[in-house]
Design a protein around this motif. Structure first.
Motif, PDB file in Angstrom:
ATOM      1  N   SER A   1      22.392  26.954  44.715  1.00 52.26           N
ATOM      2  CA  SER A   1      22.111  26.317  45.813  1.00 52.26           C
ATOM      3  C   SER A   1      23.340  25.240  45.966  1.00 52.26           C
ATOM      4  O   SER A   1      23.959  25.283  47.381  1.00 52.26           O
ATOM      5  CB  SER A   1      21.032  25.465  45.881  1.00 52.26           C
ATOM      6  N   TYR A   2      23.661  24.333  45.223  1.00 51.12           N
ATOM      7  CA  TYR A   2      24.662  23.597  45.123  1.00 51.12           C
ATOM      8  C   TYR A   2      26.052  24.397  45.530  1.00 51.12           C
ATOM      9  O   TYR A   2      26.909  24.033  46.277  1.00 51.12           O
ATOM     10  CB  TYR A   2      24.927  22.885  43.929  1.00 51.12           C
ATOM     11  N   ASN A   3      26.307  25.258  44.642  1.00 52.13           N
ATOM     12  CA  ASN A   3      27.496  26.239  44.832  1.00 52.13           C
ATOM     13  C   ASN A   3      27.620  26.932  46.275  1.00 52.13           C
ATOM     14  O   ASN A   3      28.597  26.677  46.689  1.00 52.13           O
ATOM     15  CB  ASN A   3      27.416  27.291  43.892  1.00 52.13           C
ATOM     16  N   ALA A   4      26.377  27.303  46.822  1.00 52.13           N
ATOM     17  CA  ALA A   4      26.488  27.959  47.905  1.00 52.13           C
ATOM     18  C   ALA A   4      26.876  26.852  49.133  1.00 52.13           C
ATOM     19  O   ALA A   4      27.416  27.165  49.986  1.00 52.13           O
ATOM     20  CB  ALA A   4      25.223  28.597  48.222  1.00 52.13           C
ATOM     21  N   GLU A   5      26.301  25.773  48.967  1.00 48.20           N
ATOM     22  CA  GLU A   5      26.400  24.629  49.986  1.00 48.20           C
ATOM     23  C   GLU A   5      27.998  24.094  50.151  1.00 48.20           C
ATOM     24  O   GLU A   5      28.480  24.084  51.267  1.00 48.20           O
ATOM     25  CB  GLU A   5      25.507  23.398  49.705  1.00 48.20           C
ATOM     26  N   ASP A   6      28.555  24.273  48.912  1.00 49.70           N
ATOM     27  CA  ASP A   6      30.078  23.856  48.919  1.00 49.70           C
ATOM     28  C   ASP A   6      30.874  25.191  49.724  1.00 49.70           C
ATOM     29  O   ASP A   6      31.790  24.666  50.116  1.00 49.70           O
ATOM     30  CB  ASP A   6      30.465  23.777  47.463  1.00 49.70           C
ATOM     31  N   THR A   7      30.133  26.265  49.768  1.00 49.97           N
ATOM     32  CA  THR A   7      31.037  27.375  50.243  1.00 49.97           C
ATOM     33  C   THR A   7      30.806  27.349  51.999  1.00 49.97           C
ATOM     34  O   THR A   7      31.609  27.536  52.781  1.00 49.97           O
ATOM     35  CB  THR A   7      30.601  28.699  49.681  1.00 49.97           C
ATOM     36  N   VAL A   8      29.406  27.523  52.111  1.00 48.48           N
ATOM     37  CA  VAL A   8      29.224  27.679  53.497  1.00 48.48           C
ATOM     38  C   VAL A   8      29.731  26.573  54.638  1.00 48.48           C
ATOM     39  O   VAL A   8      30.055  26.701  55.674  1.00 48.48           O
ATOM     40  CB  VAL A   8      27.745  27.887  53.762  1.00 48.48           C
ATOM     41  N   VAL A   9      29.946  25.436  54.068  1.00 52.29           N
ATOM     42  CA  VAL A   9      30.580  24.197  54.560  1.00 52.29           C
ATOM     43  C   VAL A   9      31.854  24.305  55.190  1.00 52.29           C
ATOM     44  O   VAL A   9      32.337  23.779  56.252  1.00 52.29           O
ATOM     45  CB  VAL A   9      30.285  22.626  54.278  1.00 52.29           C
ATOM     46  N   LEU A  10      32.554  25.247  54.467  1.00 54.85           N
ATOM     47  CA  LEU A  10      34.172  25.360  54.603  1.00 54.85           C
ATOM     48  C   LEU A  10      34.150  26.007  55.950  1.00 54.85           C
ATOM     49  O   LEU A  10      35.298  25.813  56.733  1.00 54.85           O
ATOM     50  CB  LEU A  10      34.509  26.237  53.537  1.00 54.85           C
ATOM     51  N   GLU A  11      33.218  26.948  56.398  1.00 54.21           N
ATOM     52  CA  GLU A  11      33.499  27.527  57.952  1.00 54.21           C
ATOM     53  C   GLU A  11      33.565  26.360  58.956  1.00 54.21           C
ATOM     54  O   GLU A  11      34.191  26.249  59.910  1.00 54.21           O
ATOM     55  CB  GLU A  11      32.279  28.545  58.166  1.00 54.21           C
ATOM     56  N   ASP A  12      32.537  25.453  58.938  1.00 53.18           N
ATOM     57  CA  ASP A  12      32.472  24.348  59.902  1.00 53.18           C
ATOM     58  C   ASP A  12      33.797  23.402  59.635  1.00 53.18           C
ATOM     59  O   ASP A  12      34.263  22.961  60.820  1.00 53.18           O
ATOM     60  CB  ASP A  12      31.293  23.486  59.589  1.00 53.18           C
ATOM     61  N   LEU A  13      34.177  23.363  58.471  1.00 49.91           N
ATOM     62  CA  LEU A  13      35.498  22.412  58.403  1.00 49.91           C
ATOM     63  C   LEU A  13      36.634  23.153  59.075  1.00 49.91           C
ATOM     64  O   LEU A  13      37.384  22.527  59.429  1.00 49.91           O
ATOM     65  CB  LEU A  13      35.750  22.216  57.076  1.00 49.91           C
ATOM     66  N   ILE A  14      36.913  24.325  58.674  1.00 51.81           N
ATOM     67  CA  ILE A  14      37.749  25.440  59.315  1.00 51.81           C
ATOM     68  C   ILE A  14      37.922  25.023  60.957  1.00 51.81           C
ATOM     69  O   ILE A  14      38.896  24.710  61.562  1.00 51.81           O
ATOM     70  CB  ILE A  14      37.641  26.722  59.147  1.00 51.81           C
ATOM     71  N   ALA A  15      36.682  24.982  61.421  1.00 54.85           N
ATOM     72  CA  ALA A  15      36.449  24.736  62.879  1.00 54.85           C
ATOM     73  C   ALA A  15      36.959  23.580  63.318  1.00 54.85           C
ATOM     74  O   ALA A  15      37.645  23.291  64.478  1.00 54.85           O
ATOM     75  CB  ALA A  15      34.931  24.924  63.365  1.00 54.85           C
ATOM     76  N   TYR A  16      36.480  22.441  62.522  1.00 55.47           N
ATOM     77  CA  TYR A  16      36.915  21.020  62.944  1.00 55.47           C
ATOM     78  C   TYR A  16      38.585  20.830  62.782  1.00 55.47           C
ATOM     79  O   TYR A  16      39.177  20.516  63.836  1.00 55.47           O
ATOM     80  CB  TYR A  16      36.173  20.152  61.773  1.00 55.47           C
ATOM     81  N   ALA A  17      39.113  21.455  61.829  1.00 57.10           N
ATOM     82  CA  ALA A  17      40.581  21.319  61.499  1.00 57.10           C
ATOM     83  C   ALA A  17      41.319  22.182  62.464  1.00 57.10           C
ATOM     84  O   ALA A  17      42.104  21.569  63.345  1.00 57.10           O
ATOM     85  CB  ALA A  17      40.929  21.810  60.144  1.00 57.10           C
ATOM     86  N   TRP A  18      40.849  23.203  63.032  1.00 55.72           N
ATOM     87  CA  TRP A  18      41.367  23.973  64.183  1.00 55.72           C
ATOM     88  C   TRP A  18      41.319  23.309  65.493  1.00 55.72           C
ATOM     89  O   TRP A  18      42.247  23.087  66.167  1.00 55.72           O
ATOM     90  CB  TRP A  18      40.662  25.335  64.318  1.00 55.72           C
ATOM     91  N   SER A  19      40.137  22.790  65.686  1.00 57.61           N
ATOM     92  CA  SER A  19      40.179  21.881  66.947  1.00 57.61           C
ATOM     93  C   SER A  19      40.994  20.774  66.963  1.00 57.61           C
ATOM     94  O   SER A  19      41.488  20.411  68.031  1.00 57.61           O
ATOM     95  CB  SER A  19      38.740  21.673  67.040  1.00 57.61           C
TER      96      SER A  19
END
Length: 276
Positions: free
Chosen positions: A222-240
């Protein structure tokens, strides 16, 4: 965005590129028609040759041509050209350095809307062999220093696709620190169940799993997966953020991220052992 990039060309650094943008040279076509006015005839002629090479590489899908020239701070510009083949990655390890001294424990990858979390050695190798063939880009947080060199040594695979390390990109945008610190600084980023579980805890969770503690492995996954799926949201933030800095470049619009659901949970009994 790559068609607004010039820093992969010999003799053009970020300062010159910024100057070109500020004076309305915002695309390869602009550089062809008006670049000589800013660069001078000799450098402009050299750039025209490199433009033809760039067009040929882009048409052939040779992203390595650009990623090796853009450098780690600017590989993000390739994102629109591999949107459907980005592998978001995070790994956990036994915490004793790099292979062969250490080994990976859980690894999590979000790829084409599917979440893979594996801990079995054979399944991990199969997963990464598949991604070696199908993924065009890795997205990590601190993967330049840890995840990718670790896996190269452990699996003896090249992991030579384009790579966006969000730690590098976000630092340039003013966000410093670890992944959870950055996540907490961005209120619109979805929160997680394991906000105070850290990398040291991940090592302990694996050892607890080896001792047969019920729920330890699922808590680690669960911890490992949470570190992974948040990357998509961070990519969207940085791109914006990048798009807002340079509106004249007309960044491609990106769909709202929809990371896969995590089918694991943090077990309270295990969490209490960690904090006990």
């Amino acid at each position: 965005m790559i068609k607004s990039s010039f820093i992969h060309m010999q003799g053009i650094g970020e300062g010159t590129e910024k100057k070109l943008w500020e004076q309305g040279i915002c695309s390869w076509e602009d550089l062809e028609s008006s670049g000589g006015d800013i660069l001078g005839p000799k450098k402009a002629a050299m750039c025209l040759v490199e433009l033809e090479e760039s067009r040929a590489a882009l048409e052939a899908g040779e992203l390595k041509f650009f990623s090796t020239r853009l450098g780690s701070q600017n590989t993000w510009r390739l994102i629109p050209h591999c949107e459907d083949s980005i592998a978001y990655l995070d790994i956990e390890s036994t915490g004793m350095g790099f292979p062969p001294i250490a080994s990976s424990t859980a690894v999590a990858v979000s790829f084409r809307g599917e979440l893979f979390v594996e801990h079995d050695k054979v399944k991990k190798r199969r997963l990464f062999e598949m991604l070696h063939e199908e993924a065009k880009m890795w997205v990590t947080f601190n993967g330049l220093s840890f995840d990718l060199p670790f896996l190269r040594r452990e699996l003896k695979l090249p992991f030579d696709q384009a790579h966006v390390d969000l730690r590098v990109w976000l630092r340039r945008l003013g966000l410093k620190g670890g992944l959870k610190k950055i996540q907490m600084a961005l209120p619109h980023i979805p929160k997680r169940d394991s906000m105070d579980i850290d990398g040291f805890d991940a090592v302990r969770l694996w050892r607890m799993h080896e001792r047969g503690v019920p729920g330890a492995l699922e808590t680690l996954m669960s911890y490992n997966a949470e570190d992974t799926v948040v990357l998509e949201d961070l990519i969207a933030y940085a791109w914006s953020e990048e798009s807002a800095r340079w509106p004249t470049l007309k960044f491609p619009k990106r769909a709202k991220p929809s990371p896969p659901k995590i089918p694991y949970k943090v077990h309270k009994s295990v969490y209490d052992l960690l904090r006990g």
